[in-house]
Structures are given as structure tokens and as C-alpha cells.
Design a protein around this motif. Structure first.
Motif, PDB file in Angstrom:
ATOM      1  N   GLU A  93       0.806  -1.224   0.000  1.00 53.34           N
ATOM      2  CA  GLU A  93       0.000   0.000   0.000  1.00 53.34           C
ATOM      3  C   GLU A  93       0.840   1.275   0.000  1.00 53.34           C
ATOM      4  O   GLU A  93       0.312   2.366  -0.202  1.00 53.34           O
ATOM      5  N   ILE A  94       2.136   1.162   0.235  1.00 55.80           N
ATOM      6  CA  ILE A  94       2.973   2.361   0.334  1.00 55.80           C
ATOM      7  C   ILE A  94       3.264   2.932  -1.052  1.00 55.80           C
ATOM      8  O   ILE A  94       3.598   2.210  -1.981  1.00 55.80           O
ATOM      9  N   LYS A  95       3.149   4.253  -1.151  1.00 53.73           N
ATOM     10  CA  LYS A  95       3.349   4.968  -2.416  1.00 53.73           C
ATOM     11  C   LYS A  95       4.534   5.928  -2.278  1.00 53.73           C
ATOM     12  O   LYS A  95       4.943   6.262  -1.151  1.00 53.73           O
ATOM     13  N   PRO A  96       5.093   6.394  -3.392  1.00 52.03           N
ATOM     14  CA  PRO A  96       6.236   7.310  -3.324  1.00 52.03           C
ATOM     15  C   PRO A  96       5.966   8.540  -2.458  1.00 52.03           C
ATOM     16  O   PRO A  96       6.835   8.975  -1.698  1.00 52.03           O
ATOM     17  N   GLU A  97       4.761   9.098  -2.563  1.00 52.24           N
ATOM     18  CA  GLU A  97       4.452  10.299  -1.787  1.00 52.24           C
ATOM     19  C   GLU A  97       4.420  10.045  -0.284  1.00 52.24           C
ATOM     20  O   GLU A  97       4.573  10.971   0.518  1.00 52.24           O
ATOM     21  N   ASP A  98       4.226   8.786   0.101  1.00 50.21           N
ATOM     22  CA  ASP A  98       4.221   8.453   1.529  1.00 50.21           C
ATOM     23  C   ASP A  98       5.597   8.601   2.156  1.00 50.21           C
ATOM     24  O   ASP A  98       5.725   8.732   3.385  1.00 50.21           O
ATOM     25  N   VAL A  99       6.643   8.558   1.336  1.00 46.03           N
ATOM     26  CA  VAL A  99       8.019   8.720   1.823  1.00 46.03           C
ATOM     27  C   VAL A  99       8.675   9.958   1.209  1.00 46.03           C
ATOM     28  O   VAL A  99       9.898  10.111   1.222  1.00 46.03           O
ATOM     29  N   ASP A 100       7.847  10.844   0.654  1.00 45.74           N
ATOM     30  CA  ASP A 100       8.308  12.116   0.084  1.00 45.74           C
ATOM     31  C   ASP A 100       9.347  11.925  -1.017  1.00 45.74           C
ATOM     32  O   ASP A 100      10.387  12.592  -1.041  1.00 45.74           O
TER      33      ASP A 100
END
Length: 287
Positions: A93-100
Motif C-alpha cells: 500500500e505504500i506509495k512514493p508520496e508516503d516517503v516524500d
């Protein structure tokens, strides 16, 4: 909660009954808040702030899940299937924007000549597990290496990457002490979004190589992490075709030869590998 609660409830019920039977008590007026509109607005904002604080970021959720999955982990011990599914579901579920992260960031710019450097963003590390992100510009390579006694989860956040991985062939004769026969597990391109890949101490492609076709970011969870004092060194390998060595006792059909290769341990790290460690600047993890 015990009998005391029943007694209290009966007494409250009796008091309410007596009050309702008295006729000289004036009707209760509706309660109207005396707070000004400004005060009520401030109160609403405080409630909203509390609600926002209660929301757990995807990275914090990943950290909490890793703590649970690797709580009792030991080197070489694979987590339960339930825990594997739990951690994989969080990573999926983790996306690039979740880790800036964005492909436009400086980490992903190619050099005009030579192999571009790889950037590693350190998120967290303890004796049980580590979390970090590898940032590869186009044509960037993480050479063939191993993961001794580890279970590794890799999530491709964006980009297209070629992955080639191997597992050792058990009890196979060796042409030399630093060369062993391995079976190719994966040899394919992967494009995000795609499922999280998992490798195990003795299966799933424990030795692998990453080659970026485009700008790529890979979120890695290692359990346990590399540790020189504990003997979990990162070893690099050179791959050779099956026909490069002739060893007595190794019999593979002509059709299967392409699925097997010899891996020779490198004495030193590859000269053209440059990994720059940087601190992760995304959402903060609360331990």
C-alpha cells in the motif's frame, strides 16, 4: 463489574423515579452554550488537530508492523506466514508520496559518463530489522550480492527495474572454494506498481542484482540487517555460464543449462559501485 454496580444502578433508578413524581419542580430549560462563536471555532480546531494526530502515517504503520513481525526473530529464522502476509500487505500500500519521493529529485539524475551512483536513504535500523530506500538513476546498478540468514521484503515504489536472482543448489560439487552452482530464480523486468517481492535465507532468490531501466526507488526491509560482528557480511559475486566450468558429479540436462550459473565470490566490492548514504527526510517515525 460486580454487585456494587447493580446497587448503584437501582439507587439511581429510584432517585429518578422520586424526582419525576414531584410536581413543584419547574420544567428543565434547554441548555444553551454561552461560548462565543470564536471560542467554539477554536474548540473545533483543537478537535480537528487531535483527529489529525491520531492518524498514523504509512511509514509509521510499516515501522510498527516490522516491530511485531521481527520481535522474536533470529538469524536464519523465517517469520510465520501470517506475519509475512501482514508485512507484505502494508508494503503493497505504500506509495512514493508516503516517503516524500519523486523521480524528479536529484537522487535520480544520470551522469553523462560512467555508472551513476546509488543513493541509500536510511530510515531505521536496530538489531532485529532495518528500513531504507535505494534510489537508482537510469542505468544504475546494485551488483549481485547476498543476504545471509535474512528475510528481505523489497517494494518497487516507481520506475522499471530488471531483477536477476539466484538460490544456491544444495550439495553441489564446487570447482573451487569460492565458486558455487546456483539456480536462476528470477530474470525479468518489473514496473511499479507491482507486488512486494520477498526473499528468504535459502529460497526466493537470496542473491540478486538490480538494474534500473528508468529512475527507480526500492523500499527495503531486512530482518535481521547486515552485521559484520554477527557474521552477516554483504558478499558480492560474479556470475558465469554453466558451461564455463566442468565439474565431475554435476549433471544438468541441455535444456536446463540456461537455468543454472556459477557464482564466484568477489574478493572486494565492485570498483564501479558507489553508494551514497543520506538521511531520510520523509515522515518521522516515533519509536
Amino acid at each position: 463489574m460486580g454487585a456494587g454496580t447493580v446497587v448503584v444502578r437501582d439507587r439511581v433508578r429510584k432517585d429518578l423515579s422520586e424526582i419525576s413524581n414531584k410536581t413543584n419542580i419547574p420544567a428543565t430549560k434547554p441548555i444553551v452554550s454561552s461560548a462565543s462563536p470564536e471560542t467554539r471555532s477554536i474548540s473545533r480546531k483543537k478537535i480537528q488537530r487531535r483527529s489529525k494526530k491520531a492518524v498514523i502515517s504509512p511509514v509509521q504503520k510499516l515501522f510498527e508492523t516490522c516491530k511485531k513481525v521481527f520481535a522474536n526473530g533470529k538469524p536464519g529464522v523465517v517469520p510465520s506466514q501470517e506475519h509475512i502476509n501482514m508485512l507484505r500487505a502494508v508494503l503493497d500500500e505504500i506509495k512514493p508520496e508516503d516517503v516524500d519521493l519523486s523521480p524528479k529529485m536529484p537522487y535520480f539524475r544520470s551522469k553523462s559518463t560512467g555508472r551513476p551512483p546509488v543513493t541509500y536513504l536510511h530510515i531505521y535500523k536496530c538489531h532485529s530489522f532495518s528500513m531504507g530506500i535505494f534510489c537508482l538513476p537510469p542505468t544504475g546498478v546494485i551488483p549481485l550480492h547476498n543476504h545471509p540468514e535474512m528475510t528481505v521484503f523489497s517494494k518497487l515504489l516507481f520506475g522499471t527495474m530488471h531483477i536477476k536472482s539466484y538460490d544456491w543448489v544444495a550439495d553441489s560439487p564446487q570447482p573451487s572454494s569460492d565458486t558455487r552452482l546456483a539456480k536462476v530464480k528470477v530474470d525479468s523486468d518489473f514496473t511499479a506498481p507491482c507486488d512486494t517481492s520477498i526473499l528468504y535465507p535459502a529460497d526466493g532468490g537470496n542473491m540478486h542484482c538490480f538494474t534500473a531501466k528508468t529512475a527507480c526507488a526500492v523500499l527495503d526491509v531486512l530482518g535481521p540487517p547486515y552485521s559484520d560482528p554477527a557474521g552477516r557480511h554483504c558478499t558480492y559475486y560474479l556470475d558465469h555460464s554453466f558451461s564455463s566450468f566442468s565439474v565431475d558429479g554435476v549433471e544438468v540436462g541441455e535444456v536446463e543449462k540456461e537455468g543454472y550459473e556459477w557464482l564466484k565470490e568477489r574478493e572486494e566490492e565492485p570498483e564501479d559501485l558507489t553508494v551514497t548514504a543520506m538521511m531520510y527526510s520523509g515522515p518521522i517515525i516515533k519509536e
